[in-house]
Design an enzyme around this catalytic site. Structure first.
Site, short mmCIF file in Angstrom:
data_model
loop_
_atom_site.label_atom_id
_atom_site.label_comp_id
_atom_site.label_asym_id
_atom_site.label_seq_id
_atom_site.Cartn_x
_atom_site.Cartn_y
_atom_site.Cartn_z
N PHE A 143 57.23 64.10 28.27
CA PHE A 143 57.30 65.54 28.06
C PHE A 143 57.53 65.77 26.58
CE2 PHE A 143 59.31 69.61 27.45
CZ PHE A 143 58.47 70.44 28.17
N ASP A 228 60.04 60.75 19.50
CA ASP A 228 60.39 62.13 19.82
C ASP A 228 61.86 62.15 20.20
OD1 ASP A 228 60.88 64.59 20.97
OD2 ASP A 228 58.99 64.68 22.07
N LYS A 257 65.47 71.36 18.72
CA LYS A 257 66.56 71.79 19.59
C LYS A 257 67.90 71.87 18.86
CE LYS A 257 64.38 70.58 23.98
NZ LYS A 257 63.98 71.94 24.31
#
Length: 403
Positions: A143, A228, A257
């Site tokens: 994801f 990531d 984030k």
């Protein structure tokens, strides 16, 4: 003039009427937050054990982050990259140093960081290796966001159905299998993109030799390793980056984030000049990327991580979290995975779905979120206390059958 108060149910109905239905939130309307706790419009408090998917690593309204944002709000918030700002240089230098790298490409959202990393890898493949049609190897179950290019290499049918045609240039192999990556390499391969721990897939931790195997392979075949760390990085797992646990330094870090401190969207691609230096003026950009407000907040976040305090908290409290959760295996829990203050808990389907358990926990004052049907995730703010962790796990135990 009189104003009419809208109830929580009314606010939910308002959202359902006027928002695109691309989310299925739990039925709680949050009005305020402080530390690891949030309060709904009716005044009920909840322990936040999701932390906006790691975007609120430092808690709601961390005073130092809020102070940095307020100070910058009173000065200037946006200049675009057409001009320099007094905040961007210091932020970039500080973030590069935290990563042990030389250059930063500032963006806004995590998906933008992933897209930017892909573009940089392809450009590097064109310019440095002379590959006309470069390919990138990715992992199954990944994801990395919801853009067209990113879902082009997703194997989640829900993310892909009806959104084609898709972007070519990606090869998918099983996650955690470095030998499968090696077997997929061709003369067109320029990079390997992987999450050090897969978040949305259910907090999947790969074998300890996986990332080191990818690092060795990329070095040997002259490819880029892209990690990531948008969910796994910036303290979440008990280290600055999840890749630190196995001593691996990628060529490119993808960050987001938590970099925005729960205040503004801040993301970045971080690497050395030999890679990020392939970009020239006009080839990539963002009006809001690296804006003064984001840079001020991001610099404060990096400062919080420089001491190692939050990494140590996540490591120490993570032991408690995982010990308590592991004790529930066999009582409605079939497996627990994760690292630091991050856990994926598989619920026995005979007990209920992950959504059902999340709703039961909501009733008991704990916020978590389900994924892939049977899994719930715990990812509380790193300011959580041992007592609060015990409270959260006690509530989970209370909604599961006893031994």
């Amino acid at each position: 003039m009189m104003t009419t108060m809208i109830t929580g149910e009314g606010l939910i109905e308002q959202e359902q009427q006027h928002l695109a239905h691309n989310y299925h939130p739990l039925p709680v309307v949050i009005e305020s937050g402080d530390g690891a706790w949030v309060t709904d419009v009716d005044g009920r408090r909840y322990l936040d054990c999701l932390a906006a998917y790691s975007a609120v690593n430092f808690g709601h309204r961390h005073p130092m982050i809020i102070d940095a944002a307020v100070r910058q709000l009173g000065r200037v918030t946006l200049t675009s990259r057409a001009f320099h700002s007094d905040q961007l240089g210091p932020f970039s230098a500080r973030l590069a140093a935290l990563c042990g790298k030389e250059m930063v490409l500032p963006m806004n959202t995590g998906a933008e960081a992933v897209e930017s990393g892909i573009k940089v890898a392809r450009k590097w493949g064109h310019d440095v290796r002379g590959i006309a049609e470069p390919e990138i190897i990715v992992a199954g179950g990944n994801f990395h966001g919801r853009t067209i290019t990113v879902i082009s290499f997703s194997d989640d049918p829900e993310a892909r159905a009806g959104f084609g045609p898709f972007t070519p240039g990606f090869v998918t192999v099983p996650y955690g299998d470095a030998e499968a990556v090696a077997a997929a390499v061709t003369d067109r391969t320029v990079a390997v993109l992987a999450e050090p721990i897969q978040g949305e897939a259910g907090v999947i931790v790969p074998p300890p030799d996986y990332l080191p195997g990818l690092r060795e392979l990329c070095d040997r075949r002259r490819m880029l390793l892209i990690c990531d760390e948008i969910q796994s990085g910036l303290g979440r797992t008990g280290a600055t980056f999840a890749s630190d646990h196995v001593g691996v330094v990628p060529d490119l870090y993808l960050l987001g984030k938590a970099l925005g401190g729960g205040v503004v969207p801040v993301s970045a691609v971080v690497g050395d000049a030999e890679v990020l230096g392939v970009l020239q003026p006009g080839q990539h950009g963002s009006t809001f990327g690296g804006n003064p407000l984001a840079a001020a907040v991001g610099s404060c976040v990096v400062g919080l991580l420089e001491s190692g305090e939050f990494q140590r908290r996540a490591a120490g409290l993570g032991v408690l979290l995982h010990d308590r959760l592991q004790a529930l295996v066999g009582s409605g829990v079939t497996a627990v995975r994760g690292r630091g203050l991050w856990a994926g808990v598989d619920i026995d389907p005979a007990i209920g779905t992950g959504r059902a358990i999340s709703e039961r926990l909501l009733e008991r004052g704990v916020l978590v979120k389900d994924t892939h049907g049977s899994t719930i995730r715990f990812a509380p703010p790193l300011v959580i206390t041992a007592e609060e962790i015990s409270f959260a796990v006690d509530q989970l135990a209370a909604v599961l059958p006893p031994h």
